[in-house]
Design a protein around this motif. Sequence first.
Motif, short mmCIF file in Angstrom:
data_model
loop_
_atom_site.label_atom_id
_atom_site.label_comp_id
_atom_site.label_asym_id
_atom_site.label_seq_id
_atom_site.Cartn_x
_atom_site.Cartn_y
_atom_site.Cartn_z
N PHE A 102 0.91 -1.27 0.06
CA PHE A 102 -0.12 -0.08 -0.12
C PHE A 102 0.68 1.22 -0.05
O PHE A 102 0.89 1.98 0.94
N ASP B 288 -2.59 4.39 1.70
CA ASP B 288 -2.90 2.92 2.37
C ASP B 288 -4.00 2.65 0.98
O ASP B 288 -4.68 1.92 1.38
N CYS C 62 -4.17 0.07 -2.17
CA CYS C 62 -3.62 -1.11 -2.79
C CYS C 62 -2.96 -1.10 -4.10
O CYS C 62 -3.60 -0.31 -4.88
N LYS D 186 -6.50 -0.45 2.24
CA LYS D 186 -6.00 -1.65 2.90
C LYS D 186 -6.90 -2.34 3.94
O LYS D 186 -6.71 -3.37 4.43
N HIS E 2 -8.68 -5.38 3.25
CA HIS E 2 -7.81 -6.69 2.44
C HIS E 2 -7.71 -7.79 3.55
O HIS E 2 -7.48 -7.47 4.57
#
Length: 95
Positions: A37, A41, A43, A50, A53
């Motif tokens: 990330f 933050d 992906c 994130k 995830h």
Amino acid sequence: VKFKKRPVIIEAEQWMGIFSPEMDWVAKCPTTKESFFPEKDLCKHCTLSKTIHGWIETLEGGHIVCPFDWIITGIKGEKYPCKPDIFHATYERID
Ligand SMILES: [Zn+2]
């Protein structure tokens, strides 16, 4: 010499970004994995936050799981994630 891959039946479930007992092999993504990330933050694979995830242990070690990734169970019971576009290009549903 040419070879054709034998057809293999696999089990797969799509992970929708929700942690559930039915898919408890998807764990929360460790926040230490900042390299996934790099920006705000988000992906680097799917550009989603994130916080939604997951993380899965595979034969090759831990692997990030993006929302909508498919989790394949291989012939030896091993699990690994697969991106939706690759999954649909590789597998077709049978029931
Ligand atoms: Zn992602």
